[in-house]
Write a protein that holds these residues in place. Structure first.
Motif, PDB file in Angstrom:
ATOM      1  N   THR A  21       0.811  -1.227   0.000  1.00 30.11           N
ATOM      2  CA  THR A  21       0.000   0.000   0.000  1.00 30.11           C
ATOM      3  C   THR A  21       0.841   1.270   0.000  1.00 30.11           C
ATOM      4  O   THR A  21       0.317   2.350  -0.237  1.00 30.11           O
ATOM      5  CB  THR A  21      -0.889   0.042   1.261  1.00 30.11           C
ATOM      6  N   LYS A  22       2.114   1.134   0.328  1.00 28.66           N
ATOM      7  CA  LYS A  22       3.023   2.298   0.496  1.00 28.66           C
ATOM      8  C   LYS A  22       2.461   3.246   1.559  1.00 28.66           C
ATOM      9  O   LYS A  22       2.481   4.463   1.424  1.00 28.66           O
ATOM     10  CB  LYS A  22       3.231   3.036  -0.834  1.00 28.66           C
ATOM     11  N   ARG A  23       1.898   2.653   2.625  1.00 32.01           N
ATOM     12  CA  ARG A  23       1.344   3.432   3.736  1.00 32.01           C
ATOM     13  C   ARG A  23       2.013   3.006   5.047  1.00 32.01           C
ATOM     14  O   ARG A  23       2.607   1.928   5.116  1.00 32.01           O
ATOM     15  CB  ARG A  23      -0.168   3.192   3.844  1.00 32.01           C
ATOM     16  N   ASP A  24       1.832   3.833   6.094  1.00 33.89           N
ATOM     17  CA  ASP A  24       2.559   3.622   7.346  1.00 33.89           C
ATOM     18  C   ASP A  24       1.739   3.031   8.495  1.00 33.89           C
ATOM     19  O   ASP A  24       2.282   2.389   9.388  1.00 33.89           O
ATOM     20  CB  ASP A  24       3.089   4.962   7.894  1.00 33.89           C
ATOM     21  N   ALA A  25       0.451   3.333   8.546  1.00 34.68           N
ATOM     22  CA  ALA A  25      -0.308   3.081   9.783  1.00 34.68           C
ATOM     23  C   ALA A  25      -0.934   1.682   9.812  1.00 34.68           C
ATOM     24  O   ALA A  25      -1.179   1.058   8.773  1.00 34.68           O
ATOM     25  CB  ALA A  25      -1.389   4.138   9.961  1.00 34.68           C
ATOM     26  N   VAL A  26      -1.188   1.212  11.038  1.00 31.27           N
ATOM     27  CA  VAL A  26      -1.853  -0.089  11.244  1.00 31.27           C
ATOM     28  C   VAL A  26      -2.911   0.100  12.319  1.00 31.27           C
ATOM     29  O   VAL A  26      -2.682   0.795  13.310  1.00 31.27           O
ATOM     30  CB  VAL A  26      -0.851  -1.162  11.732  1.00 31.27           C
ATOM     31  N   ILE A  27      -4.066  -0.519  12.118  1.00 26.69           N
ATOM     32  CA  ILE A  27      -5.111  -0.519  13.154  1.00 26.69           C
ATOM     33  C   ILE A  27      -5.209  -1.927  13.734  1.00 26.69           C
ATOM     34  O   ILE A  27      -5.175  -2.928  12.997  1.00 26.69           O
ATOM     35  CB  ILE A  27      -6.471  -0.067  12.574  1.00 26.69           C
ATOM     36  N   CYS A  28      -5.309  -1.984  15.070  1.00 24.96           N
ATOM     37  CA  CYS A  28      -5.464  -3.267  15.756  1.00 24.96           C
ATOM     38  C   CYS A  28      -6.557  -3.102  16.815  1.00 24.96           C
ATOM     39  O   CYS A  28      -7.224  -2.072  16.856  1.00 24.96           O
ATOM     40  CB  CYS A  28      -4.139  -3.701  16.361  1.00 24.96           C
ATOM     41  N   TYR A  29      -6.711  -4.093  17.685  1.00 26.32           N
ATOM     42  CA  TYR A  29      -7.881  -4.125  18.586  1.00 26.32           C
ATOM     43  C   TYR A  29      -7.524  -4.316  20.050  1.00 26.32           C
ATOM     44  O   TYR A  29      -6.490  -4.908  20.377  1.00 26.32           O
ATOM     45  CB  TYR A  29      -8.846  -5.234  18.130  1.00 26.32           C
ATOM     46  N   THR A  30      -8.407  -3.858  20.910  1.00 26.31           N
ATOM     47  CA  THR A  30      -8.273  -4.147  22.336  1.00 26.31           C
ATOM     48  C   THR A  30      -8.415  -5.663  22.524  1.00 26.31           C
ATOM     49  O   THR A  30      -9.155  -6.329  21.789  1.00 26.31           O
ATOM     50  CB  THR A  30      -9.369  -3.450  23.168  1.00 26.31           C
ATOM     51  N   GLY A  31      -7.705  -6.182  23.509  1.00 26.69           N
ATOM     52  CA  GLY A  31      -7.784  -7.627  23.788  1.00 26.69           C
ATOM     53  C   GLY A  31      -6.923  -8.463  22.868  1.00 26.69           C
ATOM     54  O   GLY A  31      -6.826  -9.675  23.041  1.00 26.69           O
ATOM     55  N   ALA A  32      -6.282  -7.816  21.873  1.00 29.45           N
ATOM     56  CA  ALA A  32      -5.527  -8.579  20.873  1.00 29.45           C
ATOM     57  C   ALA A  32      -4.216  -9.106  21.429  1.00 29.45           C
ATOM     58  O   ALA A  32      -3.620  -8.490  22.319  1.00 29.45           O
ATOM     59  CB  ALA A  32      -5.224  -7.694  19.669  1.00 29.45           C
ATOM     60  N   PHE A  33      -3.784 -10.223  20.898  1.00 31.49           N
ATOM     61  CA  PHE A  33      -2.430 -10.720  21.146  1.00 31.49           C
ATOM     62  C   PHE A  33      -1.846 -11.158  19.804  1.00 31.49           C
ATOM     63  O   PHE A  33      -2.427 -11.982  19.113  1.00 31.49           O
ATOM     64  CB  PHE A  33      -2.423 -11.907  22.126  1.00 31.49           C
ATOM     65  N   HIS A  34      -0.691 -10.567  19.454  1.00 27.63           N
ATOM     66  CA  HIS A  34      -0.076 -10.937  18.176  1.00 27.63           C
ATOM     67  C   HIS A  34       1.384 -11.370  18.328  1.00 27.63           C
ATOM     68  O   HIS A  34       2.045 -11.618  17.321  1.00 27.63           O
ATOM     69  CB  HIS A  34      -0.193  -9.785  17.180  1.00 27.63           C
ATOM     70  N   GLY A  35       1.905 -11.405  19.576  1.00 24.01           N
ATOM     71  CA  GLY A  35       3.273 -11.882  19.767  1.00 24.01           C
ATOM     72  C   GLY A  35       4.118 -10.903  20.548  1.00 24.01           C
ATOM     73  O   GLY A  35       3.616  -9.898  21.061  1.00 24.01           O
ATOM     74  N   ARG A  36       5.416 -11.202  20.639  1.00 23.67           N
ATOM     75  CA  ARG A  36       6.271 -10.462  21.570  1.00 23.67           C
ATOM     76  C   ARG A  36       7.441  -9.732  20.912  1.00 23.67           C
ATOM     77  O   ARG A  36       8.316  -9.244  21.615  1.00 23.67           O
ATOM     78  CB  ARG A  36       6.798 -11.427  22.632  1.00 23.67           C
ATOM     79  N   THR A  37       7.527  -9.704  19.599  1.00 28.19           N
ATOM     80  CA  THR A  37       8.555  -8.885  18.948  1.00 28.19           C
ATOM     81  C   THR A  37       8.028  -7.454  18.861  1.00 28.19           C
ATOM     82  O   THR A  37       6.876  -7.196  19.221  1.00 28.19           O
ATOM     83  CB  THR A  37       8.889  -9.446  17.555  1.00 28.19           C
ATOM     84  N   LEU A  38       8.844  -6.511  18.365  1.00 30.52           N
ATOM     85  CA  LEU A  38       8.462  -5.101  18.523  1.00 30.52           C
ATOM     86  C   LEU A  38       7.098  -4.751  17.925  1.00 30.52           C
ATOM     87  O   LEU A  38       6.222  -4.246  18.629  1.00 30.52           O
ATOM     88  CB  LEU A  38       9.534  -4.170  17.949  1.00 30.52           C
ATOM     89  N   MET A  39       6.895  -5.024  16.634  1.00 30.13           N
ATOM     90  CA  MET A  39       5.594  -4.679  16.044  1.00 30.13           C
ATOM     91  C   MET A  39       4.489  -5.536  16.651  1.00 30.13           C
ATOM     92  O   MET A  39       3.412  -5.042  16.996  1.00 30.13           O
ATOM     93  CB  MET A  39       5.638  -4.841  14.515  1.00 30.13           C
ATOM     94  N   ALA A  40       4.763  -6.850  16.803  1.00 27.18           N
ATOM     95  CA  ALA A  40       3.733  -7.753  17.341  1.00 27.18           C
ATOM     96  C   ALA A  40       3.339  -7.341  18.758  1.00 27.18           C
ATOM     97  O   ALA A  40       2.153  -7.336  19.112  1.00 27.18           O
ATOM     98  CB  ALA A  40       4.241  -9.190  17.311  1.00 27.18           C
ATOM     99  N   MET A  41       4.325  -6.953  19.561  1.00 26.60           N
ATOM    100  CA  MET A  41       4.050  -6.523  20.940  1.00 26.60           C
ATOM    101  C   MET A  41       3.276  -5.206  20.947  1.00 26.60           C
ATOM    102  O   MET A  41       2.371  -4.993  21.759  1.00 26.60           O
ATOM    103  CB  MET A  41       5.381  -6.364  21.684  1.00 26.60           C
TER     104      MET A  41
END
Ligand SMILES: Cc1ncc(COP(=O)(O)O)c(C=O)c1O
Length: 328
Positions: A21-41
C-alpha cells in the motif's frame, strides 16, 4: 511465505501490507495478542505483556473489539455491531486517516483475549471498510488455525476473505513453523530481501507441518474439533446453570471458554475467583491458565486427539474446583 514463529508472521504480514500500500499506519484491537517482537508486541493490547518494554512501534492505532458480552449494554448484537461499525468509520475522522492505513489486523477468535468471537456482521463491515479505503485486511489465525475451530481456519466460519493471514502453532504440531498466506498481488509487492530469514522453510519443520496436515485429513481432525467443542459447550453450559459466577460461555469449535464475573454483571470481572480455580486445578494435577484482560477467563485448548474420557475427567476437575472456590 514460511517463517518460524507467530510473532514473526505478524511482523512480516504488516511489512508486506506496508509495501503493498506504500502506507505507514496499522489498526489493531483491544484484547488482541499478536506476539512479543516489537511490532507484534505493539499490536498486542494487554499491558502485562509489554510492561517496561517500550518505546513501541509508531503509527499503530487501536479500536475496541466488539465484545458483545461485556459491552453491548442491553443492545441487541445487531444494534451493538452497527454502533461499533459507526465507530470504525468515525476512526477515519478522529483516529487516523484511512488513506494512510496499510492494514487492519484482527483475530476472529481472540486467543489470549479469552476466546471473544468477533461478530459476523462486524467482520463483513470491516471487509467493506478496507475495500473502500484500499486497506489490507489481515486475519491472525495463529491460535485459531488448523482444526482448532473445527475448520482449517476461523475464517471458514465467516465467508470473508482477508488480503493476508497469519498461521503457526498447530500448523507444525509443536515444531517452529509459521506462514503468511496472501493474495498473489499483495505478497508479490514485498521487495526481495525485505522479508527473509535464516530458518524460514526449515526442512524438518516443513516435514512436520506436511505430516500434520496429512494427519488432520486422515483422522478428520476438523470434525473432531467440532465434537470436542460440543462436549465443552454442553459441559460449560451445564456448569453455568449451577454457578451464576460463570457469566458467559463462548467460543468457536473446540476453542471454548468461560468468563467469571461478580453479581452477574459483565462489567465486573472476577479474576480472583478465576485464580482460585486455576490454583485448585493445579493441586488436582490439571494445568490451566487464566486468559483475558482481567484474567477472569478459562479457555480450553486441549489436544484435539484427546479421548472423551480424558476431556471429561479434566472438566470434572474444573467443575469441582469452581464448586469449592464459589463456596469459600
Ligand atoms: C493469535 C496469536 N498471534 C500470534 C502469536 C504469537 O505466536 P508465537 O508465540 O509463535 O510468536 C500468538 C501466540 O500465542 C497468538 O495466540
Amino acid at each position: 511465505m514460511l517463517m518460524s514463529t507467530g510473532a514473526e508472521a505478524a511482523e512480516k504480514a504488516i511489512k508486506i501490507a506496508k509495501q503493498a500500500t506504500k502506507r505507514d499506519a496499522v489498526i489493531c484491537y483491544t484484547g488482541a495478542f499478536h506476539g512479543r517482537t516489537l511490532m507484534a508486541m505493539t499490536l498486542t493490547s494487554k499491558i502485562d505483556y509489554k510492561l517496561n518494554c517500550g518505546p513501541f512501534a509508531p503509527e499503530v492505532y487501536r479500536l475496541p473489539l466488539p465484545n458483545t458480552y461485556r459491552y453491548s449494554n442491553g443492545l441487541t448484537e445487531d444494534e451493538y455491531v452497527q454502533q461499533e461499525l459507526k465507530r470504525l468509520h468515525e476512526s477515519g475522522k478522529n483516529l487516523v486517516n484511512p488513506k494512510n492505513v496499510a492494514a487492519i489486523i484482527i483475530e476472529l477468535v481472540q486467543g489470549e483475549g479469552g476466546f471473544t468471537v468477533a461478530p459476523q456482521a462486524y467482520i463483513e463491515g470491516l471487509r467493506d471498510f478496507c475495500d473502500e479505503h484500499g486497506i489490507m485486511l489481515i486475519f491472525d489465525e495463529v491460535q485459531s488455525g488448523f482444526a482448532r475451530t473445527g475448520s482449517w481456519g476461523a475464517m471458514d466460519h465467516y465467508n470473508v476473505i482477508p488480503d493476508l493471514s497469519t498461521w503457526a502453532k498447530s500448523m507444525g504440531s509443536g515444531m517452529p513453523i509459521a506462514t503468511v498466506i496472501g493474495k498473489a498481488e499483495v505478497m508479490d509487492a514485498a521487495a526481495p530481501g525485505t522479508i527473509g530469514g535464516t530458518y524460514i522453510g526449515n526442512p524438518v519443520a516443513c516435514a512436520a507441518s506436511l505430516a500434520t496436515i496429512q494427519y488432520i485429513k486422515d483422522v478428520k481432525l476438523n470434525e473432531r474439533g467440532v465434537e470436542v467443542g460440543n462436549i465443552l459447550r454442553t459441559r460449560f453450559e451445564a456448569m453455568q446453570t449451577k454457578f451464576p459466577q460463570i457469566g458467559d460461555v463462548r467460543g468457536l469449535g473446540a476453542m471454548m471458554a468461560i468468563e467469571f464475573v461478580k453479581n452477574g454483571d459483565p462489567r465486573q470481572p472476577d479474576g480472583d475467583l478465576c485464580s482460585k480455580v486455576v490454583k485448585g486445578c493445579a493441586e488436582q494435577g490439571l494445568i490451566i491458565i487464566s486468559a483475558g484482560t482481567y484474567k477472569n477467563n478459562i479457555r480450553v485448548l486441549s489436544p484435539l486427539t484427546i479421548s472423551n474420557d480424558l476431556l471429561n475427567k479434566g472438566l470434572d476437575i474444573i467443575e469441582e474446583e469452581i464448586r469449592k472456590a464459589t463456596l469459600s
